[in-house]
Design an enzyme around this catalytic site. Sequence first.
Site, PDB file in Angstrom:
ATOM      1  N   LYS A  70      -7.022  11.510  32.366  1.00 33.67           N
ATOM      2  CA  LYS A  70      -7.435  10.617  31.284  1.00 33.67           C
ATOM      3  C   LYS A  70      -6.345   9.553  31.134  1.00 33.67           C
ATOM      4  CE  LYS A  70      -8.378  15.148  29.831  1.00 33.67           C
ATOM      5  NZ  LYS A  70      -9.581  15.385  30.533  1.00 33.67           N
TER       6      LYS A  70
ATOM      7  N   LYS B 285      -2.174  18.831  24.668  1.00 29.09           N
ATOM      8  CA  LYS B 285      -1.480  19.570  25.716  1.00 29.09           C
ATOM      9  C   LYS B 285      -0.031  19.078  25.773  1.00 29.09           C
ATOM     10  CE  LYS B 285      -5.808  19.066  28.240  1.00 29.09           C
ATOM     11  NZ  LYS B 285      -6.627  19.094  27.039  1.00 29.09           N
TER      12      LYS B 285
ATOM     13  N   HIS C  30      -7.415  19.813  21.403  1.00 26.92           N
ATOM     14  CA  HIS C  30      -7.433  19.469  22.826  1.00 26.92           C
ATOM     15  C   HIS C  30      -6.063  19.003  23.322  1.00 26.92           C
ATOM     16  CE1 HIS C  30      -9.342  17.095  26.317  1.00 26.92           C
ATOM     17  NE2 HIS C  30      -9.684  18.352  26.496  1.00 26.92           N
TER      18      HIS C  30
ATOM     19  N   ASP D  87      13.784  22.662  24.895  1.00 32.95           N
ATOM     20  CA  ASP D  87      15.049  22.328  24.243  1.00 32.95           C
ATOM     21  C   ASP D  87      15.033  20.957  23.563  1.00 32.95           C
ATOM     22  OD1 ASP D  87      16.176  24.733  24.877  1.00 32.95           O
ATOM     23  OD2 ASP D  87      17.266  24.022  26.634  1.00 32.95           O
TER      24      ASP D  87
ATOM     25  N   ASP E 282      -4.072  -5.019  30.955  1.00 34.77           N
ATOM     26  CA  ASP E 282      -3.387  -6.266  31.304  1.00 34.77           C
ATOM     27  C   ASP E 282      -2.146  -6.049  32.165  1.00 34.77           C
ATOM     28  OD1 ASP E 282      -5.307  -7.556  29.842  1.00 34.77           O
ATOM     29  OD2 ASP E 282      -4.078  -7.790  28.042  1.00 34.77           O
TER      30      ASP E 282
ATOM     31  N   HIS F  24     -10.231  14.868  36.397  1.00 35.24           N
ATOM     32  CA  HIS F  24      -9.891  15.393  35.078  1.00 35.24           C
ATOM     33  C   HIS F  24      -8.836  14.540  34.378  1.00 35.24           C
ATOM     34  CE1 HIS F  24      -8.612  18.492  32.044  1.00 35.24           C
ATOM     35  NE2 HIS F  24      -9.912  18.695  32.044  1.00 35.24           N
TER      36      HIS F  24
END
Length: 530
Positions: free
Chosen positions: A428, A187, A185, A192, A433, A426
């Site tokens: 996440k 991404k 999952h 470079d 704190d 979508h």
Amino acid sequence: MGSAISDSTRHAGFARRRLAFGVAVICLMVGAMEGCGTLPSLDKRSSTVAFADTRDTRLGRAVGPKADAHPGQSGIHPLSDARDAFAARAHLAAAAERSLDVQYYIWRKDMTGTLLFDALRRAADRGVRVRLLLDDNNTTELDTVLAALDAHPNIEVRLFNPFVIRHPRWIGYLTDFSRLNRRMHNKSFTADDQVTIIGGRNVGDEYFGAADDMLFADLDVMAVGPVVRDVSNDFDRYWASASSYPADRLLPPAQPALVAHLAEDVTTLENGPAALRYLNALRDSTFVQELMQGRLSLEWAPTRMISDDPAKGLGLAGPQARMPEKIKRAVGTPAFQVNLVSPYFVPTAAGVDALTAMARRGVRIRVLTNSLEATDVAAVHAGYAKRRKALLEAGITLYELRRLSPVSETAARRSRTGSSSASSLHAKTFSVDGEHVFIGSFNFDPRSAQLNTEMGFVIESPALAQQIEARLGRRIPTAAYQVQLSKSGQLTWIERREDGLIRHDTEPGTTFWQRAAVRFLSVLPIEWLL
């Protein structure tokens, strides 16, 4: 009587032989499928690693002096706007001179997916080495494209936990479910070894504000500085893992005529009205102008990359090597506040106990997830819905993103791109704190914790934490329902509008049958799969 017994015995014997024959046929079929589904050997697979000597590239010259001025810190720029997120990737592909290392769970064969495939090809034509690692769960329509890319001398494609039987894919689940149920999952998009993009977005129109029916409200970060080397090293781990198979050992060879046809398709697409509107909107973007001119603002902060061991893709990573434990070690124990954003929030009974214990210590916890009307995975919502009451009783604040009206919420974007899509969460991310921020691919659900591999950044930045909290504070009142308990202990959804508050006694925007389906799913023993 003897004749009857004899006939009965003969019938029983015939039934047993027929059953044995049927079992034998099934065994032969399964054996054949298993034989056809044997993974290819990884012997003599090429061995490559990220380039480290890239300071003299255009990107290296641009970001190197800035990184030198902030030792021990990485420069972070949040990408909350969908079009900016696409533009950043396209710009990095165009600017790269040595390498592009690209890793994704989903890559659509749509407008933005095709444009980014072409951006990789153009970079390879300039001599850039391109390594493309895709999870194989969502590549059903991409075999021809991936074979064509892999045929380029400067592009290598690998597939993570691949399906040997390409069509139909479901056969693989019959013979190899325990492996194929585990997906990559992660991404990341790294140019470079100098600039990287990580976060929640896959590659596809719905992630980049180009779809007509859906826009995923998502969050990535673009980063420069020492954390980029960490991402490159992590890519190397996955690239060399026992789950990453060279595409040419799984896909049929690319035919020259098909390769030429794909190039023609890109030209046709780029000249189409939808692509022209989208690309014109990108050119008008303030973000793109600042990016091109090197004036993009960066938040410099200590940043730690955390990720799963790729062995998790084969079920070989122990609990200490998985993301939940790594996040705990990186963030520490919350003292007074947690703001959590997760589209697929499935806390499980153990998660409810942990959050409840935190709340009892005086930690204020706010959660934003999708409502039933906004989610794209109803089964996951079922895993969350059955925990709502317990969370509310513990004093945890719950918000559920509405499926926003395309007319009221995207009017400005629609005028520039022609899109009229509604929104689904979508992103996440969470903040702790007011100091620590996590942004990545990790959903707070059993699948992310136990089955899929994940990655993300933990950023020690009060400014970024406050920025995300402020954005949530602005968005929540108008874009989300607040879920509460009535005096009688029943769930209610509070919707805030300009003309006042509206109280819903059932999940708003849904039908009886949708709610019934969720209730049915919530009692099934499938939580570990969600």
